[in-house]
Design a protein around this motif. Structure first.
Motif, PDB file in Angstrom:
ATOM      1  N   LYS A   1     -48.483 -61.472  12.937  1.00  0.00           N
ATOM      2  CA  LYS A   1     -49.342 -61.480  13.305  1.00  0.00           C
ATOM      3  C   LYS A   1     -50.154 -62.366  14.109  1.00  0.00           C
ATOM      4  CE  LYS A   1     -52.950 -60.042  10.148  1.00  0.00           C
ATOM      5  NZ  LYS A   1     -54.203 -61.097   8.850  1.00  0.00           N
ATOM      6  N   ARG A   2     -50.413 -62.021  16.603  1.00  0.00           N
ATOM      7  CA  ARG A   2     -50.571 -62.931  16.590  1.00  0.00           C
ATOM      8  C   ARG A   2     -52.120 -62.299  17.505  1.00  0.00           C
ATOM      9  NH1 ARG A   2     -46.893 -61.249  22.354  1.00  0.00           N
ATOM     10  NH2 ARG A   2     -45.717 -62.854  21.115  1.00  0.00           N
ATOM     11  N   TYR A   3     -52.584 -64.005  17.951  1.00  0.00           N
ATOM     12  CA  TYR A   3     -54.375 -64.150  18.256  1.00  0.00           C
ATOM     13  C   TYR A   3     -53.867 -64.728  19.734  1.00  0.00           C
ATOM     14  CZ  TYR A   3     -54.605 -63.506  13.157  1.00  0.00           C
ATOM     15  OH  TYR A   3     -55.145 -63.301  11.775  1.00  0.00           O
ATOM     16  N   CYS A   4     -55.059 -64.176  20.645  1.00  0.00           N
ATOM     17  CA  CYS A   4     -55.225 -64.945  21.758  1.00  0.00           C
ATOM     18  C   CYS A   4     -56.092 -65.455  22.431  1.00  0.00           C
ATOM     19  CB  CYS A   4     -54.699 -63.933  22.932  1.00  0.00           C
ATOM     20  SG  CYS A   4     -52.997 -63.309  22.596  1.00  0.00           S
TER      21      CYS A   4
ATOM     22  N   LEU B   1     -46.907 -69.948  13.589  1.00  0.00           N
ATOM     23  CA  LEU B   1     -45.405 -69.728  13.570  1.00  0.00           C
ATOM     24  C   LEU B   1     -45.051 -70.524  14.497  1.00  0.00           C
ATOM     25  CD1 LEU B   1     -44.399 -66.340  12.447  1.00  0.00           C
ATOM     26  CD2 LEU B   1     -44.264 -68.355  11.307  1.00  0.00           C
ATOM     27  N   ASP B   2     -45.510 -69.489  15.681  1.00  0.00           N
ATOM     28  CA  ASP B   2     -45.055 -70.535  17.324  1.00  0.00           C
ATOM     29  C   ASP B   2     -47.059 -69.870  18.183  1.00  0.00           C
ATOM     30  OD1 ASP B   2     -44.275 -71.560  19.083  1.00  0.00           O
ATOM     31  OD2 ASP B   2     -43.592 -69.560  20.184  1.00  0.00           O
ATOM     32  N   MET B   3     -47.368 -71.464  19.032  1.00  0.00           N
ATOM     33  CA  MET B   3     -47.935 -71.578  19.759  1.00  0.00           C
ATOM     34  C   MET B   3     -47.529 -71.707  21.402  1.00  0.00           C
ATOM     35  SD  MET B   3     -51.006 -73.890  19.585  1.00  0.00           S
ATOM     36  CE  MET B   3     -52.226 -73.116  17.889  1.00  0.00           C
ATOM     37  N   GLU B   4     -48.073 -71.190  22.291  1.00  0.00           N
ATOM     38  CA  GLU B   4     -47.938 -71.450  23.522  1.00  0.00           C
ATOM     39  C   GLU B   4     -49.728 -71.500  23.796  1.00  0.00           C
ATOM     40  OE1 GLU B   4     -45.651 -68.659  25.878  1.00  0.00           O
ATOM     41  OE2 GLU B   4     -43.949 -69.150  24.300  1.00  0.00           O
ATOM     42  N   ILE B   5     -49.773 -72.558  24.933  1.00  0.00           N
ATOM     43  CA  ILE B   5     -51.138 -72.698  26.315  1.00  0.00           C
ATOM     44  C   ILE B   5     -50.377 -73.126  27.553  1.00  0.00           C
ATOM     45  CG2 ILE B   5     -52.776 -74.038  26.810  1.00  0.00           C
ATOM     46  CD1 ILE B   5     -52.582 -75.645  23.392  1.00  0.00           C
ATOM     47  N   TYR B   6     -51.070 -71.465  28.647  1.00  0.00           N
ATOM     48  CA  TYR B   6     -51.178 -71.552  29.203  1.00  0.00           C
ATOM     49  C   TYR B   6     -52.593 -72.143  29.919  1.00  0.00           C
ATOM     50  CZ  TYR B   6     -46.910 -68.434  28.225  1.00  0.00           C
ATOM     51  OH  TYR B   6     -46.158 -68.558  28.022  1.00  0.00           O
ATOM     52  N   ILE B   7     -52.950 -72.073  31.419  1.00  0.00           N
ATOM     53  CA  ILE B   7     -53.469 -73.308  32.237  1.00  0.00           C
ATOM     54  C   ILE B   7     -53.384 -72.503  33.109  1.00  0.00           C
ATOM     55  CG2 ILE B   7     -52.124 -74.986  33.280  1.00  0.00           C
ATOM     56  CD1 ILE B   7     -55.096 -76.480  32.896  1.00  0.00           C
ATOM     57  N   HIS B   8     -54.899 -71.764  33.993  1.00  0.00           N
ATOM     58  CA  HIS B   8     -55.069 -71.057  35.729  1.00  0.00           C
ATOM     59  C   HIS B   8     -56.842 -72.479  35.943  1.00  0.00           C
ATOM     60  CE1 HIS B   8     -55.170 -68.878  39.229  1.00  0.00           C
ATOM     61  NE2 HIS B   8     -56.653 -69.171  38.411  1.00  0.00           N
ATOM     62  N   GLU B   9     -56.811 -73.135  36.523  1.00  0.00           N
ATOM     63  CA  GLU B   9     -57.442 -73.650  37.216  1.00  0.00           C
ATOM     64  C   GLU B   9     -57.728 -74.784  36.029  1.00  0.00           C
ATOM     65  OE1 GLU B   9     -59.856 -70.778  39.193  1.00  0.00           O
ATOM     66  OE2 GLU B   9     -58.638 -71.257  41.034  1.00  0.00           O
ATOM     67  N   ASN B  10     -58.868 -74.445  35.630  1.00  0.00           N
ATOM     68  CA  ASN B  10     -59.499 -75.654  34.179  1.00  0.00           C
ATOM     69  C   ASN B  10     -59.770 -74.238  32.809  1.00  0.00           C
ATOM     70  OD1 ASN B  10     -62.202 -73.741  35.692  1.00  0.00           O
ATOM     71  ND2 ASN B  10     -63.377 -75.119  33.825  1.00  0.00           N
TER      72      ASN B  10
ATOM     73  N   LEU C   1     -58.133 -72.361  29.818  1.00  0.00           N
ATOM     74  CA  LEU C   1     -56.464 -71.831  29.185  1.00  0.00           C
ATOM     75  C   LEU C   1     -56.299 -71.122  28.043  1.00  0.00           C
ATOM     76  CD1 LEU C   1     -57.118 -75.655  27.336  1.00  0.00           C
ATOM     77  CD2 LEU C   1     -55.952 -74.795  28.747  1.00  0.00           C
ATOM     78  N   PHE C   2     -55.086 -70.487  27.552  1.00  0.00           N
ATOM     79  CA  PHE C   2     -55.118 -68.924  27.537  1.00  0.00           C
ATOM     80  C   PHE C   2     -54.210 -69.562  26.215  1.00  0.00           C
ATOM     81  CE2 PHE C   2     -52.629 -65.374  26.903  1.00  0.00           C
ATOM     82  CZ  PHE C   2     -53.632 -64.913  26.490  1.00  0.00           C
ATOM     83  N   MET C   3     -54.261 -69.145  25.072  1.00  0.00           N
ATOM     84  CA  MET C   3     -53.039 -69.845  23.843  1.00  0.00           C
ATOM     85  C   MET C   3     -53.154 -68.428  23.338  1.00  0.00           C
ATOM     86  SD  MET C   3     -54.480 -71.196  19.641  1.00  0.00           S
ATOM     87  CE  MET C   3     -55.147 -72.622  20.654  1.00  0.00           C
ATOM     88  N   ILE C   4     -52.373 -68.096  22.907  1.00  0.00           N
ATOM     89  CA  ILE C   4     -50.746 -67.047  22.344  1.00  0.00           C
ATOM     90  C   ILE C   4     -50.168 -67.870  21.118  1.00  0.00           C
ATOM     91  CG2 ILE C   4     -49.398 -65.716  22.337  1.00  0.00           C
ATOM     92  CD1 ILE C   4     -49.113 -65.272  25.212  1.00  0.00           C
TER      93      ILE C   4
END
Length: 130
Positions: A4-7, A45-54, A56-59
């Motif tokens: 499963k993927r959560y954002c 299982l895995d997590m990524e965090i991305y940033i744009h200005e202030n 955050l976006f997590m997968i």
């Protein structure tokens, strides 16, 4: 393998120094090992965090039978988790007492190039590795 993927999304304080410090806290070798271990124990299982200005976006990719609410409640009780949340709260538009589940807001998918099915954000998007 099915998963499963959560954002999720979260706002940081709009302060360049705090944003850089937050990025540094999450750089390789600087995250607390107990936090990553706790996430794995609840089925992340895995997590990524991305940033744009202030912003955050997590997968977050999880096991196929992941129950989001149950896992987030379990995670909140893991060693050092509340200490970590209080520590990173100084960077975030949130309170020290907020759990990760209270800070990170589930996002609704509104587009997919090759859509397979509709889903509710809380249920996660069923995915399969190719």
């Amino acid at each position: 393998m099915r998963f499963k993927r959560y954002c999720k999304t979260l706002l940081l304080e709009n302060n360049p120094d705090l944003i850089e410090a937050y990025k540094n806290v999450h750089s390789p070798g600087n995250t607390w090992p107990e936090i990553a271990q706790g996430m794995k124990e609840v089925g992340i299982l895995d997590m990524e965090i991305y940033i744009h200005e202030n912003r955050l976006f997590m997968i977050m990719d999880t096991v196929a039978d992941f129950d989001h609410d149950r896992a987030m409640n379990e995670l909140a009780g893991k060693p050092r988790q509340s200490e970590w949340e209080a520590f990173v709260s100084r960077f975030q538009v949130t309170s020290k007492e907020a759990s990760a589940n209270e800070k990170w807001v589930l996002m609704e998918r509104i587009y997919e190039l090759d859509p397979s099915a509709e889903y509710k954000a809380i249920d996660g998007q069923q995915k399969q590795t190719k």
